[in-house]
Design an enzyme around this catalytic site. Structure first.
Site, PDB file in Angstrom:
ATOM      1  N   PHE A  94       0.932  -1.390   0.075  1.00 31.40           N
ATOM      2  CA  PHE A  94      -0.131   0.046   0.257  1.00 31.40           C
ATOM      3  C   PHE A  94       0.965   1.371   0.018  1.00 31.40           C
ATOM      4  CE2 PHE A  94      -3.426  -2.998   1.211  1.00 31.40           C
ATOM      5  CZ  PHE A  94      -4.337  -2.444   0.599  1.00 31.40           C
ATOM      6  N   LYS A 121       8.289 -12.623   8.006  1.00 29.89           N
ATOM      7  CA  LYS A 121       7.407 -12.681   6.644  1.00 29.89           C
ATOM      8  C   LYS A 121       7.411 -14.088   6.330  1.00 29.89           C
ATOM      9  CE  LYS A 121       6.413 -10.745   2.322  1.00 29.89           C
ATOM     10  NZ  LYS A 121       5.296 -10.448   2.717  1.00 29.89           N
ATOM     11  N   HIS A 163      13.083  -8.860   3.121  1.00 31.84           N
ATOM     12  CA  HIS A 163      12.175  -8.421   4.157  1.00 31.84           C
ATOM     13  C   HIS A 163      12.592  -9.210   5.432  1.00 31.84           C
ATOM     14  CE1 HIS A 163       9.552  -7.798   0.713  1.00 31.84           C
ATOM     15  NE2 HIS A 163       8.595  -6.893   1.710  1.00 31.84           N
TER      16      HIS A 163
END
Length: 242
Positions: free
Chosen positions: A104, A140, A136
């Protein structure tokens, strides 16, 4: 606007701060220990729910949110391959609403547009081979990241010499390899690299914190509150369609 939160980890708490700062009300917070609240009046009163969890529970969260008649914004990844067509059909044919994105961040939206444009240019120059890497945090669960897959799809749409993406190492010239690294508490680094015998061209997005992701999710919720269907970042940011 009344917002429900599904998932109350670090990301959920960051979204809560951003939503409150923009004048919204948090009417329900659902986490591991209060799943029964999907059926609560408080949850049903939400204009939009925002969901950030993990691939193992995202699909069930979607179904329970739809059942409650609440529109949903979600950044969970790793569920699309198994349930993507079903969820899209629920939105496109049965009136449910999901705004989904693998990322996002406004910066990633801009990066995605640059990535597609660069691929269009590089389509004319077959001497350059393309690879991708993503890094990451160790928590994750999915690899490659959903963002990396979205970026790879943007390349495949515009680069004729690549037919598919693969994990780690390519075995043929028509494959786009994505290398995944999990270390520390990295928020997310994505790099697309074009190599030739003469030189290299790289573009990178490096997230510094969760703030950009949280703001994007709240902006998506504001957009979704009066929309219907299966929505994404190209609806929120039309420049992604160019």
């Amino acid at each position: 606007m009344k917002i429900a939160l599904i998932g109350y980890g670090k990301m959920g708490k960051e979204i809560e701060k951003v939503a409150l700062s923009r004048g919204h009300e948090i009417v329900s917070i659902i986490d591991i220990n209060n799943q029964e609240d999907f059926e609560s009046e408080a949850f049903r009163s939400a204009d939009v729910a925002i969901e950030f969890t993990n691939p193992k529970v995202a699909y069930n969260n979607y179904i329970r949110t739809f059942k409650a008649g609440v529109k949903l914004v979600s950044g969970s990844t790793g569920w699309m391959a198994e349930h993507g067509e079903e969820i899209k059909a629920l939105c496109q044919k049965e009136g449910k609403t999901l705004f989904w994105s693998s990322n996002f961040s406004l910066g990633v939206a801009i990066f995605s547009a640059v990535n597609k444009y660069l691929a269009k240019i590089m389509n004319r120059f077959p001497g350059y081979d393309v690879t991708m890497s993503e890094t990451h945090h160790v928590h994750k669960l999915d690899a490659p990241s959903g963002t990396a897959i979205t970026l790879a799809e943007g390349i495949l749409e515009n680069l004729d010499r690549k037919d598919r993406w693969v994990k780690e190492e390519a075995t043929s010239a028509d494959e786009l390899p994505i290398r995944s690294v999990r270390e520390g508490e990295v928020f997310g680094i994505h790099t697309v690299r074009y190599d030739s015998v003469a030189d290299s061209i790289s573009i990178t997005h490096d997230a510094k914190n969760r703030g950009g992701f949280a703001l994007g999710a709240v902006l998506a919720a504001e957009y979704t509150s009066d929309k219907q269907g299966f929505l994404g970042m190209s609806d929120l940011f039309p420049f992604l369609k160019d």
